[in-house]
Write a protein that holds these residues in place. Structure first.
Motif, PDB file in Angstrom:
ATOM      1  N   ASP A   1      -2.562   5.546   7.534  1.00  0.00           N
ATOM      2  CA  ASP A   1      -2.716   4.274   6.842  1.00  0.00           C
ATOM      3  C   ASP A   1      -3.868   3.477   7.451  1.00  0.00           C
ATOM      4  OD1 ASP A   1      -0.487   5.101   5.541  1.00  0.00           O
ATOM      5  OD2 ASP A   1       0.876   3.612   6.392  1.00  0.00           O
ATOM      6  N   GLY A   2      -4.694   2.895   6.580  1.00  0.00           N
ATOM      7  CA  GLY A   2      -5.752   2.011   7.036  1.00  0.00           C
ATOM      8  C   GLY A   2      -6.932   2.692   7.692  1.00  0.00           C
TER       9      GLY A   2
ATOM     10  N   PRO B   1       0.819  -1.207   0.000  1.00  0.00           N
ATOM     11  CA  PRO B   1       0.000   0.000   0.000  1.00  0.00           C
ATOM     12  C   PRO B   1       0.855   1.259   0.000  1.00  0.00           C
ATOM     13  CG  PRO B   1       0.044  -0.986   2.180  1.00  0.00           C
ATOM     14  CD  PRO B   1       0.733  -1.954   1.267  1.00  0.00           C
ATOM     15  N   CYS B   2       0.376   2.286  -0.659  1.00  0.00           N
ATOM     16  CA  CYS B   2       1.039   3.582  -0.618  1.00  0.00           C
ATOM     17  C   CYS B   2       0.740   4.262   0.712  1.00  0.00           C
ATOM     18  CB  CYS B   2       0.552   4.457  -1.773  1.00  0.00           C
ATOM     19  SG  CYS B   2       1.046   3.844  -3.393  1.00  0.00           S
TER      20      CYS B   2
ATOM     21  N   GLU C   1       8.444   2.938   3.498  1.00  0.00           N
ATOM     22  CA  GLU C   1       7.307   2.226   2.936  1.00  0.00           C
ATOM     23  C   GLU C   1       6.487   3.133   2.035  1.00  0.00           C
ATOM     24  OE1 GLU C   1       5.139   0.448   6.057  1.00  0.00           O
ATOM     25  OE2 GLU C   1       6.807  -0.789   6.733  1.00  0.00           O
ATOM     26  N   HIS C   2       6.985   3.364   0.829  1.00  0.00           N
ATOM     27  CA  HIS C   2       6.281   4.154  -0.175  1.00  0.00           C
ATOM     28  C   HIS C   2       5.991   5.562   0.325  1.00  0.00           C
ATOM     29  CE1 HIS C   2       5.939   0.174  -1.653  1.00  0.00           C
ATOM     30  NE2 HIS C   2       4.990  -0.158  -0.831  1.00  0.00           N
ATOM     31  N   HIS C   3       6.799   6.066   1.252  1.00  0.00           N
ATOM     32  CA  HIS C   3       6.538   7.382   1.806  1.00  0.00           C
ATOM     33  C   HIS C   3       7.191   8.449   0.956  1.00  0.00           C
ATOM     34  CE1 HIS C   3       5.506   6.038   6.182  1.00  0.00           C
ATOM     35  NE2 HIS C   3       4.826   5.392   5.262  1.00  0.00           N
ATOM     36  N   ALA C   4       6.548   9.586   0.891  1.00  0.00           N
ATOM     37  CA  ALA C   4       7.063  10.696   0.102  1.00  0.00           C
ATOM     38  C   ALA C   4       7.611  11.766   1.020  1.00  0.00           C
ATOM     39  CB  ALA C   4       5.945  11.298  -0.748  1.00  0.00           C
ATOM     40  N   PRO C   5       8.734  12.392   0.654  1.00  0.00           N
ATOM     41  CA  PRO C   5       9.214  13.522   1.427  1.00  0.00           C
ATOM     42  C   PRO C   5       8.297  14.716   1.212  1.00  0.00           C
ATOM     43  CG  PRO C   5      10.510  13.277  -0.566  1.00  0.00           C
ATOM     44  CD  PRO C   5       9.564  12.112  -0.511  1.00  0.00           C
ATOM     45  N   HIS C   6       7.960  15.401   2.279  1.00  0.00           N
ATOM     46  CA  HIS C   6       7.087  16.558   2.147  1.00  0.00           C
ATOM     47  C   HIS C   6       7.927  17.797   1.867  1.00  0.00           C
ATOM     48  CE1 HIS C   6       3.317  14.680   3.485  1.00  0.00           C
ATOM     49  NE2 HIS C   6       4.110  13.913   4.190  1.00  0.00           N
ATOM     50  N   ASP C   7       7.491  18.623   0.939  1.00  0.00           N
ATOM     51  CA  ASP C   7       8.126  19.911   0.723  1.00  0.00           C
ATOM     52  C   ASP C   7       7.049  20.921   0.389  1.00  0.00           C
ATOM     53  OD1 ASP C   7       7.519  19.776  -2.039  1.00  0.00           O
ATOM     54  OD2 ASP C   7       9.395  18.722  -2.441  1.00  0.00           O
ATOM     55  N   ASP C   8       7.454  22.143   0.152  1.00  0.00           N
ATOM     56  CA  ASP C   8       6.476  23.212  -0.037  1.00  0.00           C
ATOM     57  C   ASP C   8       5.992  23.337  -1.462  1.00  0.00           C
ATOM     58  OD1 ASP C   8       6.629  23.888   2.620  1.00  0.00           O
ATOM     59  OD2 ASP C   8       8.301  25.272   2.308  1.00  0.00           O
ATOM     60  N   HIS C   9       6.578  22.542  -2.385  1.00  0.00           N
ATOM     61  CA  HIS C   9       6.170  22.654  -3.784  1.00  0.00           C
ATOM     62  C   HIS C   9       4.825  21.977  -4.005  1.00  0.00           C
ATOM     63  CE1 HIS C   9       6.239  22.638  -8.123  1.00  0.00           C
ATOM     64  NE2 HIS C   9       6.000  21.340  -8.101  1.00  0.00           N
ATOM     65  N   ARG C  10       3.944  22.628  -4.696  1.00  0.00           N
ATOM     66  CA  ARG C  10       2.684  22.039  -5.125  1.00  0.00           C
ATOM     67  C   ARG C  10       2.464  22.391  -6.581  1.00  0.00           C
ATOM     68  NH1 ARG C  10      -1.131  20.159  -1.618  1.00  0.00           N
ATOM     69  NH2 ARG C  10      -0.707  20.390   0.599  1.00  0.00           N
ATOM     70  N   HIS C  11       1.733  21.523  -7.267  1.00  0.00           N
ATOM     71  CA  HIS C  11       1.352  21.869  -8.625  1.00  0.00           C
ATOM     72  C   HIS C  11       0.395  23.046  -8.585  1.00  0.00           C
ATOM     73  CE1 HIS C  11       3.084  18.457 -10.831  1.00  0.00           C
ATOM     74  NE2 HIS C  11       3.006  17.875  -9.661  1.00  0.00           N
ATOM     75  N   GLU C  12       0.419  23.849  -9.601  1.00  0.00           N
ATOM     76  CA  GLU C  12      -0.433  25.017  -9.652  1.00  0.00           C
ATOM     77  C   GLU C  12      -1.895  24.612  -9.686  1.00  0.00           C
ATOM     78  OE1 GLU C  12       2.609  27.797 -12.247  1.00  0.00           O
ATOM     79  OE2 GLU C  12       0.738  27.091 -13.078  1.00  0.00           O
TER      80      GLU C  12
ATOM     81  N   HIS D   1       4.390  -0.940  -6.713  1.00  0.00           N
ATOM     82  CA  HIS D   1       5.160  -2.159  -6.934  1.00  0.00           C
ATOM     83  C   HIS D   1       6.621  -1.931  -6.561  1.00  0.00           C
ATOM     84  CE1 HIS D   1       2.013  -4.376  -9.204  1.00  0.00           C
ATOM     85  NE2 HIS D   1       1.595  -3.147  -9.477  1.00  0.00           N
ATOM     86  N   THR D   2       7.160  -2.847  -5.754  1.00  0.00           N
ATOM     87  CA  THR D   2       8.578  -2.805  -5.404  1.00  0.00           C
ATOM     88  C   THR D   2       9.329  -4.008  -5.952  1.00  0.00           C
ATOM     89  OG1 THR D   2       8.034  -3.832  -3.279  1.00  0.00           O
ATOM     90  CG2 THR D   2       8.235  -1.421  -3.323  1.00  0.00           C
TER      91      THR D   2
END
Length: 346
Positions: free
Chosen positions: A233-234, A61-62, A193-204, A245-246
């Protein structure tokens, strides 16, 4: 020929560079006595760069994923599935229609349990500024016996780049909230575990894109997602059936798509990713594990009539010849097929 620009085609040498050293891959693939522990550790699908990676197919799971509210009879599921079914019936009913619309086929090479269905990916929809749009699925799932579309696979990308997977709907929603236009970037090379680093960039915001497609305007679609925070999660009160997929087969398939159809080699991107972007299925045929099942439906659930004369220049016939590279017209087959790079053959 020597001296010609070959950036649009794949070479075995480049695949070896992507996956690790030639010696390492050959040793892993053949079981040669030359395969030493140090060799295995250097392989990119086993080294410390990708601690979750496996050679066998694997998925998980993501971050924030949950099946808690994803009931097949939930109003949001019913609405989403009906919208997907309408898109497939009216625009993408079979392999011929998908080819005409610019979708690119992919037949699993390393996963020998793919069970007779294939992915057809749209570079246009993977590269656009919207996701979870039933009218613009990033991938369509096709039954190889009948050549008919049997579902879609949404991929969490915006403008071609992986992003955090959004909540699809909340338990209390009375319908599908609509497409999503912004999300945090997701680093496919990051550990964990499929975690993303958080930053301040967002798509417009979508209304800044000046898109000429009416269904892309945030004022008309997707605004309900603004109130759907990223959940633990969950969480039983939200539906986010995303997986990544890993295992080597899944990582290779995403890598091959990027090289064959987006020509990432031209930008010097040679390595296999540590994982794929987040993905979720919506099956339009019955499935014993539900609409959002990660695996494909068993063959008996794909008992559909063969496609009616798909517009493909081939002598093969739906229902008589299984869909695959060998039956497709040349213009749908990349210069190098995935089979050419299977590590089990190196």
């Amino acid at each position: 020929m020597p001296g010609e620009d070959d950036t649009s085609s794949l070479s075995r040498r480049r695949v070896l560079q992507a996956a690790g050293t030639t010696i390492t891959i050959s040793a892993v693939a053949t079981g040669s006595a030359a395969a030493q522990p140090d060799d295995l550790e250097r392989a990119s699908f086993l080294d410390g760069r990708c601690p979750e990676a496996t050679i066998e197919p694997s998925m998980g799971p993501c971050e924030g994923a949950s099946m808690g509210a994803c009931a097949d009879d939930h109003p949001a599921t019913v609405e989403l599935r009906a919208a997907v079914e309408e898109t497939l019936e009216e625009r993408y009913p079979d392999a011929g229609a998908l080819a005409d619309a610019g979708f690119k086929p992919y037949f699993d090479t390393l996963d020998h349990d793919d069970d007779g269905w294939s992915h057809w990916l749209s570079p246009e929809y993977i590269g656009d500024d919207v996701m979870l749009d039933p009218e613009r699925p990033e991938s369509v799932l096709v039954d190889n016996e009948s050549w008919r579309s049997i579902g879609v696979m949404f991929i969490a990308t915006l403008e071609g780049e992986a992003v955090e997977a959004p909540t699809v709907f909340e338990a209390g929603d009375d319908g599908f909230p609509g497409p999503v236009y912004e999300a945090e970037p997701l680093d496919l090379e990051a550990g964990g575990e499929h975690h993303a680093p958080h930053d301040d960039h967002r798509h417009e915001e979508a209304d800044d894109h000046h898109d000429d497609h009416d269904h892309h305007e945030a004022d008309d679609h997707g605004s309900d997602h603004d109130d759907h925070a990223h959940h633990p999660d969950g969480d039983p009160d939200h539906c986010a059936p995303w997986h990544a997929h890993t295992g080597l087969p899944g990582r290779f398939s995403w890598w091959f798509y990027r090289q064959a159809y987006e020509q990432d080699f031209a930008d010097g991107d040679l390595r296999l990713p540590c994982r794929t972007p987040c993905m979720m299925h919506v099956w339009t045929v019955d499935h014993p594990e539900g609409v959002y099942a990660h695996d494909g439906p068993p063959a008996e659930y794909r008992d559909v009539a063969p496609a009616d004369d798909p517009d493909l220049e081939t002598d093969a016939e739906p229902g008589e010849d299984d869909l695959g590279w060998d039956v497709l017209p040349d213009d749908l087959v990349p210069d190098q097929r995935p089979d050419d790079f299977s590590p089990f053959d190196w």
